[in-house]
Design an enzyme around this catalytic site. Structure first.
Site, mmCIF file in Angstrom:
data_model
loop_
_atom_site.group_PDB
_atom_site.id
_atom_site.type_symbol
_atom_site.label_atom_id
_atom_site.label_comp_id
_atom_site.label_asym_id
_atom_site.label_seq_id
_atom_site.Cartn_x
_atom_site.Cartn_y
_atom_site.Cartn_z
ATOM 1 N N HIS A 80 0.832 -1.195 0.000
ATOM 2 C CA HIS A 80 0.000 0.000 0.000
ATOM 3 C C HIS A 80 0.871 1.251 0.000
ATOM 4 O O HIS A 80 2.052 1.205 0.353
ATOM 5 C CB HIS A 80 -0.938 -0.003 1.206
ATOM 6 C CG HIS A 80 -2.034 -1.014 1.080
ATOM 7 N ND1 HIS A 80 -3.046 -1.125 2.002
ATOM 8 C CD2 HIS A 80 -2.283 -1.953 0.130
ATOM 9 C CE1 HIS A 80 -3.872 -2.084 1.620
ATOM 10 N NE2 HIS A 80 -3.427 -2.606 0.497
ATOM 11 N N GLU A 82 0.895 3.853 1.926
ATOM 12 C CA GLU A 82 1.415 4.198 3.249
ATOM 13 C C GLU A 82 2.621 3.330 3.598
ATOM 14 O O GLU A 82 3.611 3.810 4.147
ATOM 15 C CB GLU A 82 0.333 4.000 4.327
ATOM 16 C CG GLU A 82 -0.937 4.793 4.087
ATOM 17 C CD GLU A 82 -2.014 3.994 3.356
ATOM 18 O OE1 GLU A 82 -3.189 4.152 3.699
ATOM 19 O OE2 GLU A 82 -1.671 3.220 2.428
ATOM 20 N N CYS A 111 -2.272 -0.818 7.419
ATOM 21 C CA CYS A 111 -1.523 0.441 7.351
ATOM 22 C C CYS A 111 -1.726 1.267 8.612
ATOM 23 O O CYS A 111 -0.796 1.936 9.079
ATOM 24 C CB CYS A 111 -1.927 1.229 6.107
ATOM 25 S SG CYS A 111 -1.354 0.442 4.582
#
Length: 151
Positions: A80, A82, A111
């Site tokens: 992801h 993040e 995350c």
């Protein structure tokens, strides 16, 4: 009168730009980690280094299996946004303790846990994401999601 964007709007636009590098077939997400009004790291969602992207694999596995958004993240080939931003900061040896993360979409629970343990103190998002557990965990950790609003 000052027509410039606010700091939150400015850094969110950078997250939106970063999302344009995404290789995810379902959702393009960008993240920018900022400390003292300086960009520390950026990230977008996509396969790890040296790993074929879903488009090169003939499609998204989660989509083929009919997995709803916000579920079964372990079946995704991508990191992801993040996660990539936090990893980039670590690779560069940059502390993100006390930083703000700007993300085009609300973080998922995975995350959210990384954001908490990385010491990020503020989360600004542009759009929501169907993961209530993420919101609950962040709230318990004392982190509030600031919603800039959809455009």
């Amino acid at each position: 009168m000052d027509n410039r964007p606010s700091w939150d709007e400015y850094f969110m636009e950078m997250a939106v730009l970063t999302a344009k590098r995404s290789t995810c077939m379902r959702r393009s997400v960008g993240a920018v980690i900022v400390k003292d009004r300086h960009i520390i790291a950026t990230g977008y969602n996509g396969a790890p280094r040296g790993i074929a992207h879903c488009a090169e694999r003939g499609g998204c596995l989660r989509q083929k299996l009919g997995v709803p958004s916000g579920e079964r993240h372990e079946l995704c080939m991508a990191l992801h946004a993040e996660q990539n931003a936090i990893i980039q900061a670590a690779t560069l040896g940059q502390s993100i303790e006390g930083a703000t993360i700007y993300v085009t979409h609300q973080p998922c629970v995975i995350c959210a846990k990384m954001i908490i343990n990385a010491g990020i103190r503020r989360i600004v998002v542009k759009e929501g994401y169907p993961d209530k557990l993420s919101v609950d965990i962040l709230a318990e950790a004392g982190l509030k999601i600031v919603m800039l609003g959809e455009h």
